[in-house]
Design a protein around this motif. Sequence first.
Motif, PDB file in Angstrom:
ATOM      1  N   ALA A 101       0.817  -1.219   0.000  1.00 35.76           N
ATOM      2  CA  ALA A 101       0.000   0.000   0.000  1.00 35.76           C
ATOM      3  C   ALA A 101       0.849   1.266   0.000  1.00 35.76           C
ATOM      4  CB  ALA A 101      -0.941   0.001   1.207  1.00 35.76           C
ATOM      5  N   ASN A 102       2.111   1.178   0.433  1.00 31.45           N
ATOM      6  CA  ASN A 102       2.993   2.337   0.508  1.00 31.45           C
ATOM      7  C   ASN A 102       3.812   2.558  -0.755  1.00 31.45           C
ATOM      8  OD1 ASN A 102       2.190   2.648   3.221  1.00 31.45           O
ATOM      9  ND2 ASN A 102       3.751   1.208   3.879  1.00 31.45           N
ATOM     10  N   VAL A 103       3.686   1.664  -1.725  1.00 34.52           N
ATOM     11  CA  VAL A 103       4.495   1.732  -2.939  1.00 34.52           C
ATOM     12  C   VAL A 103       3.828   2.673  -3.942  1.00 34.52           C
ATOM     13  CG1 VAL A 103       5.430   0.374  -4.866  1.00 34.52           C
ATOM     14  CG2 VAL A 103       5.405  -0.585  -2.547  1.00 34.52           C
ATOM     15  N   ALA A 104       4.626   3.436  -4.675  1.00 38.65           N
ATOM     16  CA  ALA A 104       4.113   4.394  -5.664  1.00 38.65           C
ATOM     17  C   ALA A 104       3.835   3.688  -6.991  1.00 38.65           C
ATOM     18  CB  ALA A 104       5.117   5.528  -5.855  1.00 38.65           C
ATOM     19  N   TRP A 105       2.889   2.759  -6.967  1.00 37.49           N
ATOM     20  CA  TRP A 105       2.504   2.021  -8.179  1.00 37.49           C
ATOM     21  C   TRP A 105       1.859   2.959  -9.185  1.00 37.49           C
ATOM     22  CZ3 TRP A 105       4.634  -2.551  -7.798  1.00 37.49           C
ATOM     23  CH2 TRP A 105       4.659  -3.245  -6.586  1.00 37.49           C
ATOM     24  N   GLN A 106       2.024   2.654 -10.453  1.00 37.20           N
ATOM     25  CA  GLN A 106       1.303   3.401 -11.492  1.00 37.20           C
ATOM     26  C   GLN A 106      -0.189   3.078 -11.415  1.00 37.20           C
ATOM     27  OE1 GLN A 106       2.957   3.101 -15.488  1.00 37.20           O
ATOM     28  NE2 GLN A 106       4.950   2.612 -14.603  1.00 37.20           N
ATOM     29  N   VAL A 107      -0.511   1.816 -11.162  1.00 38.17           N
ATOM     30  CA  VAL A 107      -1.902   1.371 -11.039  1.00 38.17           C
ATOM     31  C   VAL A 107      -2.114   0.919  -9.602  1.00 38.17           C
ATOM     32  CG1 VAL A 107      -3.645  -0.283 -11.819  1.00 38.17           C
ATOM     33  CG2 VAL A 107      -1.961   0.626 -13.459  1.00 38.17           C
ATOM     34  N   LYS A 108      -3.011   1.595  -8.895  1.00 36.67           N
ATOM     35  CA  LYS A 108      -3.315   1.247  -7.508  1.00 36.67           C
ATOM     36  C   LYS A 108      -4.293   0.077  -7.465  1.00 36.67           C
ATOM     37  CE  LYS A 108      -1.011   4.574  -5.489  1.00 36.67           C
ATOM     38  NZ  LYS A 108       0.158   4.285  -4.673  1.00 36.67           N
ATOM     39  N   GLU A 109      -4.157  -0.739  -6.420  1.00 42.47           N
ATOM     40  CA  GLU A 109      -5.055  -1.880  -6.243  1.00 42.47           C
ATOM     41  C   GLU A 109      -6.427  -1.402  -5.791  1.00 42.47           C
ATOM     42  OE1 GLU A 109      -3.274  -5.161  -3.959  1.00 42.47           O
ATOM     43  OE2 GLU A 109      -1.391  -4.045  -4.134  1.00 42.47           O
ATOM     44  N   LYS A 110      -7.457  -1.818  -6.549  1.00 39.14           N
ATOM     45  CA  LYS A 110      -8.846  -1.548  -6.164  1.00 39.14           C
ATOM     46  C   LYS A 110      -9.750  -2.545  -6.875  1.00 39.14           C
ATOM     47  CE  LYS A 110      -9.769   2.079  -9.621  1.00 39.14           C
ATOM     48  NZ  LYS A 110      -8.785   1.649 -10.558  1.00 39.14           N
ATOM     49  N   ASP A 111     -10.653  -3.127  -6.142  1.00 36.36           N
ATOM     50  CA  ASP A 111     -11.636  -4.047  -6.726  1.00 36.36           C
ATOM     51  C   ASP A 111     -10.988  -5.171  -7.544  1.00 36.36           C
ATOM     52  OD1 ASP A 111     -13.697  -2.463  -5.631  1.00 36.36           O
ATOM     53  OD2 ASP A 111     -13.656  -1.151  -7.391  1.00 36.36           O
ATOM     54  N   ASN A 112      -9.886  -5.740  -7.034  1.00 38.00           N
ATOM     55  CA  ASN A 112      -9.216  -6.868  -7.685  1.00 38.00           C
ATOM     56  C   ASN A 112      -8.768  -6.585  -9.115  1.00 38.00           C
ATOM     57  OD1 ASN A 112      -9.494  -8.503  -5.352  1.00 38.00           O
ATOM     58  ND2 ASN A 112     -11.591  -8.982  -5.945  1.00 38.00           N
ATOM     59  N   ASN A 113      -8.384  -5.332  -9.384  1.00 38.65           N
ATOM     60  CA  ASN A 113      -7.914  -4.948 -10.725  1.00 38.65           C
ATOM     61  C   ASN A 113      -6.433  -5.253 -10.937  1.00 38.65           C
ATOM     62  OD1 ASN A 113      -7.093  -2.927  -8.847  1.00 38.65           O
ATOM     63  ND2 ASN A 113      -6.782  -1.499 -10.538  1.00 38.65           N
ATOM     64  N   VAL A 114      -5.738  -5.649  -9.852  1.00 41.88           N
ATOM     65  CA  VAL A 114      -4.304  -5.922  -9.908  1.00 41.88           C
ATOM     66  C   VAL A 114      -4.054  -7.337  -9.402  1.00 41.88           C
ATOM     67  CG1 VAL A 114      -2.066  -5.284  -8.922  1.00 41.88           C
ATOM     68  CG2 VAL A 114      -3.679  -3.500  -9.580  1.00 41.88           C
ATOM     69  N   TRP A 115      -3.195  -8.036 -10.114  1.00 41.77           N
ATOM     70  CA  TRP A 115      -2.742  -9.330  -9.630  1.00 41.77           C
ATOM     71  C   TRP A 115      -1.371  -9.167  -9.001  1.00 41.77           C
ATOM     72  CZ3 TRP A 115      -3.779 -12.961 -14.402  1.00 41.77           C
ATOM     73  CH2 TRP A 115      -5.105 -13.399 -14.368  1.00 41.77           C
ATOM     74  N   ILE A 116      -1.129  -9.961  -7.970  1.00 40.48           N
ATOM     75  CA  ILE A 116       0.191 -10.076  -7.371  1.00 40.48           C
ATOM     76  C   ILE A 116       0.743 -11.417  -7.849  1.00 40.48           C
ATOM     77  CG2 ILE A 116       1.526 -10.015  -5.237  1.00 40.48           C
ATOM     78  CD1 ILE A 116      -0.336  -7.514  -5.781  1.00 40.48           C
ATOM     79  N   LEU A 117       1.958 -11.402  -8.355  1.00 42.40           N
ATOM     80  CA  LEU A 117       2.613 -12.619  -8.833  1.00 42.40           C
ATOM     81  C   LEU A 117       3.456 -13.182  -7.698  1.00 42.40           C
ATOM     82  CD1 LEU A 117       3.240 -14.482 -11.271  1.00 42.40           C
ATOM     83  CD2 LEU A 117       5.111 -12.936 -11.823  1.00 42.40           C
ATOM     84  N   HIS A 118       3.203 -14.451  -7.364  1.00 43.03           N
ATOM     85  CA  HIS A 118       3.890 -15.117  -6.257  1.00 43.03           C
ATOM     86  C   HIS A 118       4.593 -16.384  -6.738  1.00 43.03           C
ATOM     87  CE1 HIS A 118       1.307 -12.918  -3.317  1.00 43.03           C
ATOM     88  NE2 HIS A 118       0.330 -13.171  -4.164  1.00 43.03           N
TER      89      HIS A 118
END
Length: 173
Positions: free
Chosen positions: A78-95
């Motif tokens: 949440a503290n990272v300056a992402w170009q696309v912020k996470e909201k409503d499952n619009n971003v995937w995290i790769l693990h």
Amino acid sequence: MTFEAAHPDDFTEIQNLYWDLIDKSKDELSFPDWKKGEHPSSDFLIQSIANNQLLILRDEGIIKACAIVNSISNKEYANVAWQVKEKDNNVWILHALAVRFEYRGMGLGTLLIRHILSYAKAKNIEAIHLDVIDKNTVADKLYIKAEFKYISTEKIFYEVVGTREFRMYEYVV
């Protein structure tokens, strides 16, 4: 080579892929300090398979590479300056992207990422975020080659490694 979501009957083969990789590469400088039974844990793998979030490359009946994608991030994301912020499952995290030990260096990590990026686009995912532990320069090269953008370096706590520095990467789909 097929790209697909893992099936429940793939669990043992996937767990063995990770455990074998850990056993054979734990002394390498870039090893991300995964631990058998802890990361990736059996529960994490089972849950990811059940949710169709564990994606695999299969060739000649053998799972040669795998990774998990979901919308679950560490609180420090949440503290990272992402170009696309996470909201409503619009971003995937790769693990936990992994290539079976004997198939490393054959471009399977790059191929898996390409498939994941295409799949993300088809699912209307806006971005993929991930972190790379401080010493894993092999992973850095893979993600940079796949055109992920370095965003920042952050201190993040994970139970398996404690508080360490992680490089944060983003791919805007």
